[in-house]
Design a protein around this motif. Structure first.
Motif, short mmCIF file in Angstrom:
data_model
loop_
_atom_site.label_atom_id
_atom_site.label_comp_id
_atom_site.label_asym_id
_atom_site.label_seq_id
_atom_site.Cartn_x
_atom_site.Cartn_y
_atom_site.Cartn_z
N ASP A 185 35.27 23.61 86.45
CA ASP A 185 35.15 22.63 85.37
C ASP A 185 36.50 22.02 85.02
OD1 ASP A 185 33.57 21.28 83.46
OD2 ASP A 185 34.30 22.62 81.89
N ARG A 186 37.59 22.78 85.27
CA ARG A 186 38.95 22.28 85.05
C ARG A 186 39.57 21.76 86.36
NH1 ARG A 186 39.24 27.21 82.05
NH2 ARG A 186 40.47 28.16 83.72
N ARG A 187 38.71 21.56 87.35
CA ARG A 187 39.13 21.05 88.67
C ARG A 187 40.18 21.95 89.32
NH1 ARG A 187 38.30 14.63 89.12
NH2 ARG A 187 36.49 14.49 87.76
N GLU A 188 39.89 23.26 89.29
CA GLU A 188 40.83 24.24 89.85
C GLU A 188 40.29 24.86 91.14
OE1 GLU A 188 42.82 25.69 85.61
OE2 GLU A 188 41.22 26.88 86.52
N THR A 189 39.33 24.21 91.78
CA THR A 189 38.76 24.76 93.02
C THR A 189 39.84 24.92 94.08
OG1 THR A 189 36.61 23.74 92.52
CG2 THR A 189 37.02 24.41 94.81
N LYS B 96 25.19 19.99 98.73
CA LYS B 96 25.91 20.51 99.89
C LYS B 96 26.54 21.86 99.60
CE LYS B 96 27.13 16.14 102.17
NZ LYS B 96 28.25 15.27 102.59
N TRP B 97 27.19 21.97 98.44
CA TRP B 97 27.88 23.23 98.16
C TRP B 97 26.89 24.37 97.94
CZ3 TRP B 97 27.81 26.18 93.66
CH2 TRP B 97 27.13 25.62 92.57
N GLY B 98 25.71 24.05 97.37
CA GLY B 98 24.69 25.07 97.18
C GLY B 98 24.16 25.58 98.51
N LYS B 99 23.89 24.65 99.43
CA LYS B 99 23.44 25.03 100.78
C LYS B 99 24.50 25.86 101.48
CE LYS B 99 20.48 20.97 101.52
NZ LYS B 99 20.31 19.73 102.33
N LEU B 100 25.76 25.43 101.33
CA LEU B 100 26.87 26.12 101.99
C LEU B 100 26.97 27.58 101.54
CD1 LEU B 100 29.47 25.98 103.76
CD2 LEU B 100 30.68 25.29 101.68
N LEU C 145 36.96 21.74 101.24
CA LEU C 145 37.89 22.87 101.02
C LEU C 145 37.15 24.20 101.12
CD1 LEU C 145 39.97 21.48 98.01
CD2 LEU C 145 40.84 21.95 100.31
N LEU C 146 36.00 24.27 100.50
CA LEU C 146 35.22 25.50 100.50
C LEU C 146 34.70 25.81 101.91
CD1 LEU C 146 34.16 27.73 98.69
CD2 LEU C 146 32.19 26.31 98.15
N THR C 147 34.26 24.79 102.63
CA THR C 147 33.78 24.98 104.00
C THR C 147 34.88 25.53 104.89
OG1 THR C 147 32.22 23.15 103.75
CG2 THR C 147 32.76 23.82 105.99
N ALA C 148 36.09 24.95 104.76
CA ALA C 148 37.22 25.40 105.57
C ALA C 148 37.57 26.86 105.26
CB ALA C 148 38.42 24.51 105.32
N TYR C 149 37.53 27.22 103.98
CA TYR C 149 37.86 28.60 103.63
C TYR C 149 36.83 29.58 104.17
CZ TYR C 149 38.84 32.86 101.12
OH TYR C 149 39.11 34.18 100.85
N LEU C 150 35.55 29.24 104.03
CA LEU C 150 34.50 30.17 104.45
C LEU C 150 34.42 30.33 105.98
CD1 LEU C 150 31.65 29.25 101.94
CD2 LEU C 150 33.15 31.24 101.90
N LYS C 151 35.00 29.39 106.72
CA LYS C 151 35.07 29.55 108.17
C LYS C 151 36.03 30.66 108.56
CE LYS C 151 33.81 24.88 109.70
NZ LYS C 151 34.32 23.63 110.34
#
Length: 321
Positions: free
Chosen positions: A29-33, A100-104, A74-80
């Protein structure tokens, strides 16, 4: 439930002394992903494993298309190639698998639902275990059978469970034990229809009948403060029920309201008979009555009688003698 899960994860993976360095919290929510994922790839000091929490992940849904796509990439790259020294915990109030993020997350991560489930027996058992854990955090323990009595009295409603344990722990602080008789004395049982009988009278503005009902409860030994707590809880549930859309029965509302189906049905029926504005005004009246009772300078019966009269929109009763 999420508080408890966080505590257990920290206990399992990070020693007490290392938690200032090896536990970190960020918010989507604070854009800290991005900051959370960068921390996840950085080894923590003084601990072989760190825990990184990314809260409010549902906020990713509301980002602009470009920002949302960047967060998902970013999340896809990390989870790889996730860091072996990090437990990354992504928290969301809901997981929309159309996004997309929910499916991921569904495909690449372990998804854990923090809830008691719909099976009544399982809900009861989980609520008993949580009650014991909450009491331990307060420095007290339950007498044999007392946690079960409490869980049944609040129908495994976790918010009310925590509230009642706070009250019981304060009451039992001197002896460090919550007894079954304490639960009976201080907790207004949600398993009975008493509070919903009163709701029906309030909804239909039956002021005289509601006052007679209140008088009977007080003469039977019900304490005003826990009774007030039960009515306040009831009003909050009716407000929640009034906001449900497309739900026509208790079975459909039970999970959202965190109540048994039969009680959820009563909440729906009562909410249909009282306007949202009147419910909110009633909640304010309940808060004022709570302050007056806790102030200790007024007659408790008079406070409760005035409250019932205010909630039914009738004339104020004569002061009790």
């Amino acid at each position: 439930m999420r508080d408890r899960c966080r505590a257990l994860l920290m206990e399992r993976y990070v020693p007490d002394a290392a938690r200032p360095w090896a536990v970190s919290r960020y918010s989507a929510d604070r854009r800290e992903t991005q900051a959370a994922l960068e921390q996840a790839q950085t080894m923590a000091m003084l601990s072989p494993v760190q825990v990184v929490f990314l809260e409010n992940a549902e906020a990713i849904e509301s980002l602009g298309e470009k920002s949302r796509d960047e967060a998902v990439e970013l999340l896809t790259a990390y989870l790889k190639d996730p860091a072996p020294f990090t437990v990354l915990v992504i928290e969301a109030r809901r997981l929309d698998q159309r996004m997309k993020w929910g499916k991921l997350l569904t495909e690449k991560a372990l998804v854990v639902e923090c809830g008691l489930g719909e099976n009544l027996d399982e809900r009861q058992a989980a609520a008993v275990a949580l009650a014991s854990a909450m009491a331990e955090e307060q420095g007290v323990e339950f007498e044999r059978g007392a946690a079960e009595d409490l869980a049944e009295s609040v129908a495994a409603d976790l918010m009310r469970l925590r509230t009642e344990i706070d009250k019981l722990a304060m009451f039992a602080a001197g002896r460090k034990q919550i007894r079954r008789e304490d639960v009976r004395a201080l907790v207004v049982s949600e398993k009975t229809t008493t509070v919903w009988e009163l709701a029906d009278m309030l909804a239909s503005r039956q002021g005289r009948k509601a006052l007679e009902f209140l008088d009977r409860l007080l003469r039977e030994g019900e304490e005003p403060l826990p009774m007030l707590g039960a009515v306040t809880w009831m009003y909050r549930k009716m407000i929640e029920a009034s906001e449900l859309r497309g739900v026509t029965n208790g079975w459909g509302a039970a999970r959202t309201l965190a109540m048994r189906p039969e009680q959820a049905q009563l909440a729906l029926e009562s909410a249909r008979r009282i306007s949202k504005a009147r419910l909110l005004a009633g909640l304010s009246a309940l808060q004022r009555a709570d302050q007056r009772l806790k102030g200790g300078g007024e007659d408790a019966r008079a406070v409760m009688e005035f409250l019932v009269t205010e909630l039914t929109g009738g004339e104020a009763p004569a002061p009790s003698r």
